[in-house]
Design an enzyme around this catalytic site. Structure first.
Site: not given
Ligand SMILES: [Zn+2]
Length: 184
Positions: A98, A140-141, A144
């Protein structure tokens, strides 16, 4: 414009983000800047909280992973107000990193396919399934946007082992080739 990337430990990386309104000020410029920032840092994805904005927006570019994952090719996309509404397929492990947590890579298990409802940069609605590395990058995004980081998926023991490194990152003690910033 290249934006500084917010490091792990900032509160903006730990809270759920807000939906983006079509009249969000300078949205197209923000998207353009996020793309430039992601490319400069050689990332395959970047979410708005990573540049200090608590909104439901992320950009992706899977081209760098094409050699190993052909489905990464031309996966150049903007996701606004994304919601993962379904998961499917056998979960698989992949070593993730990341841009907000430089130099740490850890295996994370995630479902193979996801169905995502979102709007693109023109606010046109989409409802699509993604798989393989595309589904991986999206998940993954997407984390966030939900105030999570990939290390939240690790076992408590694994996280404990990383603790001192994470403390150093949150204080800005990092060695990376792109612009970063410590934020409360
Ligand atoms: Zn990330």
């Amino acid at each position: 414009m290249i934006l500084p990337i917010t490091l792990y430990g900032a509160s903006v990386l730990q809270k759920k983000t807000e939906e983006v309104a079509p009249d969000y000020p300078d949205l197209q410029l923000l998207i353009e800047n996020m793309r430039a920032t992601m490319e400069k840092a050689e990332g395959v994805g970047l979410a708005a909280p990573q540049v200090g904005k608590p909104i439901r927006l992320f950009v992706v570019n899977g081209n760098a992973l094409t050699e190993k994952y052909p489905e990464g090719k031309d996966f150049v996309h903007t996701f606004i107000n994304a919601h993962i509404v379904e998961h499917a397929g056998t979960p698989w492990r992949y070593s993730e990193g990341c841009l907000s947590i430089p130099k740490i890579h850890e295996e994370v298990e995630r479902p193979a396919r996801v169905r995502v409802q979102y709007v693109d940069e023109n606010f046109a609605p989409h409802d699509e399934w993604f798989e393989g590395i595309r589904a991986r990058i999206i998940q993954h995004e997407y984390d966030h946007l939900e105030g999570k980081n990939f290390i939240d998926h690790l076992s408590p023991i694994r996280r404990q082992l990383l603790k001192s490194k994470l403390v150093r990152i949150s204080k800005g003690v990092v060695d990376c080739d792109y612009n970063v910033k410590v934020q409360k």
